[in-house]
Every structure is written in C-alpha cells, then in structure tokens.
Enzyme design. Structure first.
Site, PDB file in Angstrom:
ATOM      1  CD  GLU A  46       2.342  22.861   6.582  1.00 16.17           C
ATOM      2  OE1 GLU A  46       2.957  22.990   5.518  1.00 16.17           O
ATOM      3  OE2 GLU A  46       1.779  21.785   6.917  1.00 16.17           O
ATOM      4  CB  CYS A  83      -0.720  23.822   4.577  1.00 16.17           C
ATOM      5  SG  CYS A  83      -1.188  22.248   5.318  1.00 16.17           S
ATOM      6  CD  GLU A 302      12.731  -8.465   6.002  1.00 13.99           C
ATOM      7  OE1 GLU A 302      12.890  -9.627   6.420  1.00 13.99           O
ATOM      8  OE2 GLU A 302      12.341  -7.542   6.739  1.00 13.99           O
ATOM      9  N   GLY A 304      14.613 -13.856  -1.345  1.00  8.11           N
ATOM     10  CA  GLY A 304      15.896 -14.475  -1.068  1.00  8.11           C
ATOM     11  C   GLY A 304      17.042 -13.907  -1.881  1.00  8.11           C
ATOM     12  CG  LEU A 308      17.824  -9.718  -1.392  1.00  6.51           C
ATOM     13  CD1 LEU A 308      18.495 -10.471  -0.243  1.00  6.51           C
ATOM     14  CD2 LEU A 308      17.527  -8.281  -0.978  1.00  6.51           C
TER      15      LEU A 308
END
Length: 367
Positions: A46, A83, A302, A304, A308
């Site tokens: 803004e 703002c 990412e 291993g 994951l």
C-alpha cells in the site's frame, strides 16, 4: 485484483515471513499507482502504491480513488507503520480487499476477545468503504504459506523428489543416480528460491553432497536444514560452506538463538547452527515445531526416501512435487516415496521429465 496478484508474485522468495501483497490504485477507470511488498522489512504494498501515484503526478486524485489490495491492510506497528492508518491519512474513500489477513494483530473480528479495532474494522470505523472477498480463493492460494503458518502454527511443507519410470529414486549404493534433466534442475532451483528453508536427511547429505543453494537461479538461497543426530557428517560437505545458513538437527548440541529472524534475502555469509532434538520423540514433529519457533514459514523436503515417507505417513505436508524421467528405468534400487491422500494440482512436461504437483487432500486453507 488480477493485477494485484501479478504484482504480489514479484515478491516471491523475498517477503517471508511476511505475506506477498500487491496493490493498485484506480481513478476514473485508469490505474494511477501500483506497488507490491518487495522485501521483508521494507515498505508494504500500500505504501509503495501511494508513493507511485504521487511520483506519477496523481496526488490530487488519491482522495477520490479506489485502492485494490490482495490482502487486508495491516493495522499494527511492526517493521513498518500501519497501512490502514496510511490509507485513512490520505483520505482514500474506497478499498477493495482480496482476502482477510489471518495474522492475529491484523485481523480482529468483532467476536474476538480484543477490543482494539484492526485492519478492515479500522478502515470502516474511519468511514472508508470496504469490499472484501474479490478473487478470494486466488488471494489465499497466493499466500498459502503465510496462511498455513499463521493458522496451523507450522511451516508450509513441500515434498520434492525425482524418480524413474519404475519408481526408483536411487541405486541403493554409493553411486549417485542423476534423474532429472538440466532444464528441470533450473526449475528446482527456482522452487528453492521461493521457500524459506530446505531439508535433507543424513544419507542424502553424505552420499549426494548437495549444496542446496540457488546457483542455477537468480533468487535467494533458502536456509539449509540437515538431520545429523550424532554429528558425524564431515565438515567438507557443500552444505557446510558459506553460501547459505545451515541448521543441523542433532541429539548432542544446541547453540541457536532463542528467536532468530531468518529473512528471505539474507546477505550475510552463511553460518552453521545446531538445534538439539531427541531420539525418543517423533522427529518429524520435533522439526516442524522447531521451524515454527524459528519463524521459518515454508520448507522444501528434498530427501531422502525415508525422511520423505515419514512426512507422508504423518500426514504433515501440503504439497508434493514428483519428477518422473519417462525414459529411465534401473530395475533394482531405492524405492521412491508412496503418496497418500493426494490430488493432482498441476502437470508440467519438460521432456523427458514429467513433473506432477499434488495437494494434500486432508489440509485446507479455509479460515
């Protein structure tokens, strides 16, 4: 509002832990000023929009304009002044807002146990006509990281891996398997530039020796995270160089500040810090809780395969990005993760790589 979203995306990778926001000022069906939140700690959208209108010689038109903004204007003092107060000061009569801000210091609804007016309520009390919910779903999608962090009290979690046609992501030996092509690799580095942190496990760090930076892209490198419970990883690994900050999750040492402020665009040389976790508690939850305490808004996991799959099994993920080399099979090797409760969001073809992006069906941005 579409232009607001377009402008907001310019801040990707630079605004966290703040949201991405775009603003457009319109008078008599023409744009007289526009801006976006460019970097954490600097002026909000803004402010930049109003300043742009002034630079364009439109000062006399501000007090009869309509301000479009993709996220509810803030009403609290943080790195910058409120703002909402700036809008009132410039006597902007109309404000159109994409979606409410879930940050508690910005958005306080009338039924909240807080007496001070915030955001939209402050504008309305000052006589500003506000319209809320224009392209609301798209505005929420843009700031899904910020919303997840504020509402679920954890970072937005992206799982990423590459696999062969026969569902393997490694040879299972010390020999590294290169699956994705060089163009896909550049896209992956762009992805990295958009996240606050990137996480790998011990074996990935040791066997692949990744640098985990954005050296193939122009954006900022994320904070590097690695699991090394016994602190046995050698210091010569690339993720311990000075190209980015590195946090080591381990069971021995803790020397990280209580409230570090990791900015998306940190120009200081990379430091190595240690965050102590325990063996007897669920490691995924410990890491996720630690990242929230460290004010890290998003993380890309990412590898291993075991790490994951741990996130998948716990259901603690928001988005998964699977890269499949459609021309590569290896037979025996390390099995790729198996997703659960997922829906396809997008498919990208960078031949021979096919990139599938999935959403977790069990999480929602509703607030």
């Amino acid at each position: 509002m579409l232009r607001c979203l377009e402008l907001a995306r310019k801040g990707a990778g630079y605004t966290a832990p703040n949201p991405m926001v775009g603003a457009v000022m319109v008078d008599e069906n023409s744009i007289i000023g526009e801006g976006w939140h460019e970097e954490f700690g600097k002026a909000h959208a803004e402010v930049n929009c109003i300043q742009d209108a002034i630079r364009n010689g439109n000062s006399d038109r501000i007090n009869r304009s309509t301000l479009y903004v993709s996220l509810e204007p803030c009403a609290h003092f943080g790195k910058t002044p409120p703002c909402a107060d700036l809008i009132i000061q410039h006597k902007i009569p109309n404000v159109v807002i994409g979606c409410r801000d879930p940050f508690k210091e910005v958005n306080t609804r009338m039924d909240d146990a807080v007496s001070q007016e915030k955001g939209i309520e402050r504008l309305t009390a000052a006589g500003v006509t506000t319209t809320v919910g224009i392209l609301e779903d798209q505005c929420k999608e843009l700031n899904r990281r910020f919303i997840t962090f504020q509402k679920q009290k954890r970072p937005y979690i992206i799982l990423k891996w590459a696999e062969t046609v026969d569902h393997k992501m490694g040879t299972g030996t010390v020999d590294r398997l290169l699956i994705s092509n060089e163009y896909t690799n550049r896209l992956v580095h762009k992805w990295r530039s958009e996240e606050s942190a990137i996480l790998v496990g011990t074996n990935t760090a040791l066997l692949d020796d990744p640098e985990l930076t954005t050296r193939y892209w122009t954006g900022p490198s994320p904070v590097r995270l690695v699991i090394d419970m016994e602190l046995k990883l050698p210091s010569h690994l690339k993720l311990f160089n000075s190209q980015a900050h590195t946090i080591v999750f381990n069971a021995i040492r803790h020397d990280i500040p209580e409230s570090p402020r990791f900015q998306s665009r940190d120009r200081t040389p990379g430091k190595i810090m240690y965050y102590q976790v325990t063996h007897d508690l669920d490691l995924v939850h410990q890491i996720v809780n630690a990242l929230y305490q460290l004010n890290i808004q998003s993380v890309m996991v990412e590898g291993g395969a075991i790490l994951l799959q741990s996130f998948i099994n716990e259901g603690i993920w928001d988005e998964a990005r699977r890269i499949v080399n459609s021309q590569l099979t290896i037979g025996k090797g390390l099995n790729a993760p198996e997703l659960k409760n997922h829906t396809v969001k997008e498919t990208i073809n960078i031949s021979p790589d096919i990139i599938e992006i999935f959403d977790n069906e069990t999480v929602s941005l509703t607030y």
